[in-house]
Design a protein around this motif. Structure first.
Motif: not given
Length: 277
Positions: A119-142
């Motif tokens: 369960k912790k692994i699934r939650e972590a994977n979801v959080r990784i996916e969300e943060r990777q989305g934030d990372l891509v968005q930040a890269q586009e803004i930069i």
């Protein structure tokens, strides 16, 4: 020839030098005004990019932490699975119900641990996916801000290239003039100039008024300004006042037209005609 000591200058010379310095500094201000808000815009974009870069580093750090946690949980799952297999093997050799119940509880506990880790692994994977989305968005803004920054910098460099030589010449002239002004007077002038909205620390008299705040100057004070015997400041805005002629400024005097004398001439002619009759 040795330079004259600034303290030995007459009031007239001090005022003329101050006005030359003001004119020079105003020229520098004009050159800088051509840049408009570009320097501030460039600084703002640089600050924003720096902030976004820091944010990206933080996001990447969080992603790495989640990945480390996943690796750790996978290790815990492997350990728990090995324990389950060992306990199941031991079930074949139990000698009484008490041992059987103990091993069964251990197996159940380890299986729950496995489920919890999954369960912790699934939650972590979801959080990784969300943060990777934030990372891509930040890269586009930069990337967008970097493009805008490059354009602003290019525009600013172009303007500065056009004005740099003249501005450097004016700065050199200003430094030379400042050396010819006594420190106390120069400090006062700079303080007045800093507080003045238009950057004018010394102004000439215009139409019997201060050239800075346009308040009327009393006749006696105007006379004091004209004779150049002491430094006079405006009692309203605090700017140093100088006579236009001393500043080398030509003031157009208002032309007063003679009032028509036609009516008087007509009246006089009527009186002469009446006397003849």
């Amino acid at each position: 020839m040795a330079k004259k000591d600034p303290t030995d200058l007459s009031v007239e010379e001090k005022l003329k030098t101050l006005y030359q310095l003001q004119t020079t500094l105003s020229g520098i201000d004009e050159k800088r005004a051509l840049r408009g808000e570009l320097p501030l815009e460039v600084q703002d974009l640089e600050d924003e990019i720096a902030g976004l870069t820091t944010r990206m580093e933080k996001i990447q750090g969080e992603i790495n932490d989640f990945k480390t946690a996943i690796t750790q949980k996978k290790g815990e799952i492997a350990t728990a699975e090995a324990s389950v297999e060992r306990y199941k093997t031991q079930l074949n050799d139990v000698k009484n119900n008490r041992e059987y119940d103990t091993l069964s509880k251990e197996i159940e506990f380890q299986e729950l641990e496995i489920q919890l880790c999954q369960k912790k692994i699934r939650e972590a994977n979801v959080r990784i996916e969300e943060r990777q989305g934030d990372l891509v968005q930040a890269q586009e803004i930069i990337a967008d801000r970097q493009q805008a920054l490059d354009e602003k910098k290019s525009e600013l460099d172009e303007i500065m290239d056009e004005t740099r030589a003249e501005e450097d010449r004016l700065k050199e002239k200003a430094r030379d003039l400042e050396q010819r002004i006594e420190p106390r007077l120069l400090t006062s002038f700079k303080r007045i100039r800093k507080n003045a909205r238009n950057g004018l620390g010394i102004v000439y008299v215009q139409r019997d008024a201060c050239g800075g705040c346009f308040n009327k100057i009393p006749p006696q004070r105007q006379l004091d300004i004209k004779i150049h015997k002491k430094i006079i400041v405006c009692e309203y805005c605090g700017r140093i006042l100088i006579d236009p002629e001393l500043a080398g400024v030509k003031i157009d005097r208002p032309v007063t037209e003679d009032k028509p004398k036609r009516k008087r001439a007509i009246r006089k002619k009527k009186e002469e005609d009446a006397a003849e009759d």
